[in-house]
Motif scaffolding. Structure first.
Motif, PDB file in Angstrom:
ATOM      1  N   PRO A 193      -1.153  -7.295  13.978  1.00  7.92           N
ATOM      2  CA  PRO A 193      -0.823  -6.580  12.715  1.00  7.92           C
ATOM      3  C   PRO A 193       0.484  -5.328  13.459  1.00  7.92           C
ATOM      4  N   ALA A 194       1.482  -5.046  12.320  1.00  7.82           N
ATOM      5  CA  ALA A 194       2.173  -4.559  13.429  1.00  7.82           C
ATOM      6  C   ALA A 194       2.537  -3.970  14.465  1.00  7.82           C
ATOM      7  N   HIS A 195       3.154  -3.474  14.581  1.00  9.88           N
ATOM      8  CA  HIS A 195       3.920  -2.992  16.288  1.00  9.88           C
ATOM      9  C   HIS A 195       4.776  -1.534  16.352  1.00  9.88           C
ATOM     10  N   ASP A 196       4.867  -0.775  16.695  1.00  7.17           N
ATOM     11  CA  ASP A 196       5.626   0.532  16.530  1.00  7.17           C
ATOM     12  C   ASP A 196       6.593  -0.137  17.940  1.00  7.17           C
ATOM     13  N   ALA A 197       7.287   1.241  18.525  1.00  6.58           N
ATOM     14  CA  ALA A 197       8.180   1.183  19.131  1.00  6.58           C
ATOM     15  C   ALA A 197       8.130   0.929  20.964  1.00  6.58           C
ATOM     16  N   ALA A 198       6.636   1.329  21.256  1.00 11.57           N
ATOM     17  CA  ALA A 198       6.015   1.594  21.792  1.00 11.57           C
ATOM     18  C   ALA A 198       5.112   0.089  22.060  1.00 11.57           C
ATOM     19  N   HIS A 199       4.591  -0.605  21.133  1.00 15.46           N
ATOM     20  CA  HIS A 199       4.444  -1.735  21.690  1.00 15.46           C
ATOM     21  C   HIS A 199       1.920  -1.642  21.425  1.00 15.46           C
ATOM     22  N   ARG A 200       2.380  -0.415  20.230  1.00 18.06           N
ATOM     23  CA  ARG A 200       1.044  -0.083  20.152  1.00 18.06           C
ATOM     24  C   ARG A 200       1.082  -0.957  18.599  1.00 18.06           C
ATOM     25  N   ALA A 201      -0.171  -1.248  18.225  1.00 19.67           N
ATOM     26  CA  ALA A 201      -0.982  -2.040  16.822  1.00 19.67           C
ATOM     27  C   ALA A 201      -1.081  -0.104  15.838  1.00 19.67           C
ATOM     28  N   VAL A 202      -0.133  -0.760  14.463  1.00 18.90           N
ATOM     29  CA  VAL A 202      -0.328   0.730  14.222  1.00 18.90           C
ATOM     30  C   VAL A 202      -0.745   0.062  12.596  1.00 18.90           C
ATOM     31  N   PRO A 203      -0.645   1.159  11.699  1.00 15.97           N
ATOM     32  CA  PRO A 203      -1.501   0.521  10.001  1.00 15.97           C
ATOM     33  C   PRO A 203      -0.024  -0.110   8.899  1.00 15.97           C
ATOM     34  N   TYR A 204       0.059  -0.412   8.191  1.00 14.42           N
ATOM     35  CA  TYR A 204       1.735  -1.497   7.986  1.00 14.42           C
ATOM     36  C   TYR A 204       1.120  -1.758   6.541  1.00 14.42           C
ATOM     37  N   TRP A 205       1.459  -0.610   5.396  1.00 10.94           N
ATOM     38  CA  TRP A 205       1.567  -1.726   3.634  1.00 10.94           C
ATOM     39  C   TRP A 205       2.340  -2.780   3.751  1.00 10.94           C
ATOM     40  N   VAL A 206       1.933  -3.241   3.121  1.00 11.20           N
ATOM     41  CA  VAL A 206       2.833  -4.143   2.563  1.00 11.20           C
ATOM     42  C   VAL A 206       2.443  -5.084   0.840  1.00 11.20           C
ATOM     43  N   THR A 207       3.472  -5.750   0.475  1.00 14.62           N
ATOM     44  CA  THR A 207       2.673  -6.098  -0.679  1.00 14.62           C
ATOM     45  C   THR A 207       2.764  -7.505  -1.128  1.00 14.62           C
ATOM     46  N   VAL A 208       1.682  -7.814  -1.528  1.00 18.04           N
ATOM     47  CA  VAL A 208       1.401  -9.438  -1.388  1.00 18.04           C
ATOM     48  C   VAL A 208       1.441  -9.463  -3.031  1.00 18.04           C
ATOM     49  N   GLU A 209       2.190 -11.207  -2.964  1.00 16.15           N
ATOM     50  CA  GLU A 209       1.795 -11.386  -4.223  1.00 16.15           C
ATOM     51  C   GLU A 209       1.227 -13.417  -4.018  1.00 16.15           C
ATOM     52  N   THR A 210       0.079 -13.504  -4.948  1.00 15.83           N
ATOM     53  CA  THR A 210      -0.443 -14.454  -5.021  1.00 15.83           C
ATOM     54  C   THR A 210      -0.229 -14.996  -6.138  1.00 15.83           C
ATOM     55  N   VAL A 211       0.122 -16.289  -5.774  1.00 13.23           N
ATOM     56  CA  VAL A 211       1.089 -16.916  -7.403  1.00 13.23           C
ATOM     57  C   VAL A 211      -0.611 -18.431  -7.433  1.00 13.23           C
ATOM     58  N   PHE A 212      -1.080 -17.930  -9.514  1.00 12.36           N
ATOM     59  CA  PHE A 212      -2.459 -19.047  -9.755  1.00 12.36           C
ATOM     60  C   PHE A 212      -1.143 -20.370 -10.462  1.00 12.36           C
ATOM     61  N   ARG A 213      -1.133 -20.989  -9.669  1.00 14.33           N
ATOM     62  CA  ARG A 213      -0.812 -22.262 -10.806  1.00 14.33           C
ATOM     63  C   ARG A 213      -1.761 -23.174 -11.102  1.00 14.33           C
ATOM     64  N   LEU A 214      -1.543 -24.274 -12.243  1.00 13.36           N
ATOM     65  CA  LEU A 214      -2.703 -25.145 -12.323  1.00 13.36           C
ATOM     66  C   LEU A 214      -1.702 -26.508 -12.327  1.00 13.36           C
ATOM     67  N   PHE A 215      -2.068 -27.423 -11.924  1.00 10.83           N
ATOM     68  CA  PHE A 215      -1.208 -28.756 -12.058  1.00 10.83           C
ATOM     69  C   PHE A 215      -2.213 -29.201 -12.669  1.00 10.83           C
ATOM     70  N   THR A 242      -0.358  -9.346  -7.905  1.00  7.99           N
ATOM     71  CA  THR A 242       0.240  -8.033  -7.283  1.00  7.99           C
ATOM     72  C   THR A 242      -0.394  -7.144  -6.581  1.00  7.99           C
ATOM     73  N   LEU A 243      -0.670  -7.102  -4.953  1.00  7.61           N
ATOM     74  CA  LEU A 243      -1.069  -6.187  -3.940  1.00  7.61           C
ATOM     75  C   LEU A 243      -0.823  -5.348  -2.857  1.00  7.61           C
ATOM     76  N   ARG A 244      -1.060  -4.150  -3.398  1.00  9.83           N
ATOM     77  CA  ARG A 244      -0.639  -3.643  -2.332  1.00  9.83           C
ATOM     78  C   ARG A 244      -1.441  -3.744  -0.969  1.00  9.83           C
ATOM     79  N   VAL A 245      -0.789  -4.108   0.407  1.00 11.66           N
ATOM     80  CA  VAL A 245      -2.049  -3.874   1.302  1.00 11.66           C
ATOM     81  C   VAL A 245      -1.860  -3.207   2.564  1.00 11.66           C
ATOM     82  N   LEU A 246      -3.049  -1.934   2.872  1.00 11.23           N
ATOM     83  CA  LEU A 246      -2.859  -2.223   3.759  1.00 11.23           C
ATOM     84  C   LEU A 246      -3.514  -1.963   5.269  1.00 11.23           C
ATOM     85  N   VAL A 247      -2.081  -2.628   5.603  1.00 10.68           N
ATOM     86  CA  VAL A 247      -2.774  -4.073   7.064  1.00 10.68           C
ATOM     87  C   VAL A 247      -3.166  -2.923   8.469  1.00 10.68           C
TER      88      VAL A 247
END
Length: 111
Positions: free
Chosen positions: A89-111, A50-55
């Motif tokens: 990227p995320a956009h504000d109400a004025a449709h400008r691109a803005v930075p935004y924090w998201v949580t990303v979960e990467t799942v590792f599975r062996l098949f 699990t990672l926190r990513v500022l896009v």
């Protein structure tokens, strides 16, 4: 969300700005999966990182912070993969691109 002193774009982060209605979330448009390390494959390690990513406003991962890892090089592989991802990227109400924090979960599975 968005009521604290340090809530940033999207209601989280280090910015002094607050959450605003009309803020869209970023979405990934190029998101290849990270690759297993040989050590993790030999140990048959599975799990999630699990990672926190500022896009950033440019659609790239500007900052990446490990929240929960599983080791054997998979944490680094997840971070490396996300550095190559491309987002709308995320956009504000004025449709400008803005930075935004998201949580990303990467799942590792062996098949």
């Amino acid at each position: 969300m968005g009521d604290g002193l340090h809530d940033g774009p999207g209601g989280e982060g280090e910015s002094q700005s607050r959450y605003h209605a009309g803020l869209s979330r970023p979405r990934c448009v190029y998101c290849p999966d990270p690759q297993y390390t040989d050590e993790a494959r030999e140990a048959k390690l599975q799990g999630k990182v699990t990672l926190r990513v500022l896009v950033g406003a440019d659609g790239r991962a500007a900052q990446i912070h490990l929240v929960q890892g599983i080791g054997l090089g998979l944490d680094e592989r997840a971070e490396q993969a996300i550095r190559g991802w491309k987002f709308v990227p995320a956009h504000d109400a004025a449709h400008r691109a803005v930075p935004y924090w998201v949580t990303v979960e990467t799942v590792f599975r062996l098949f």
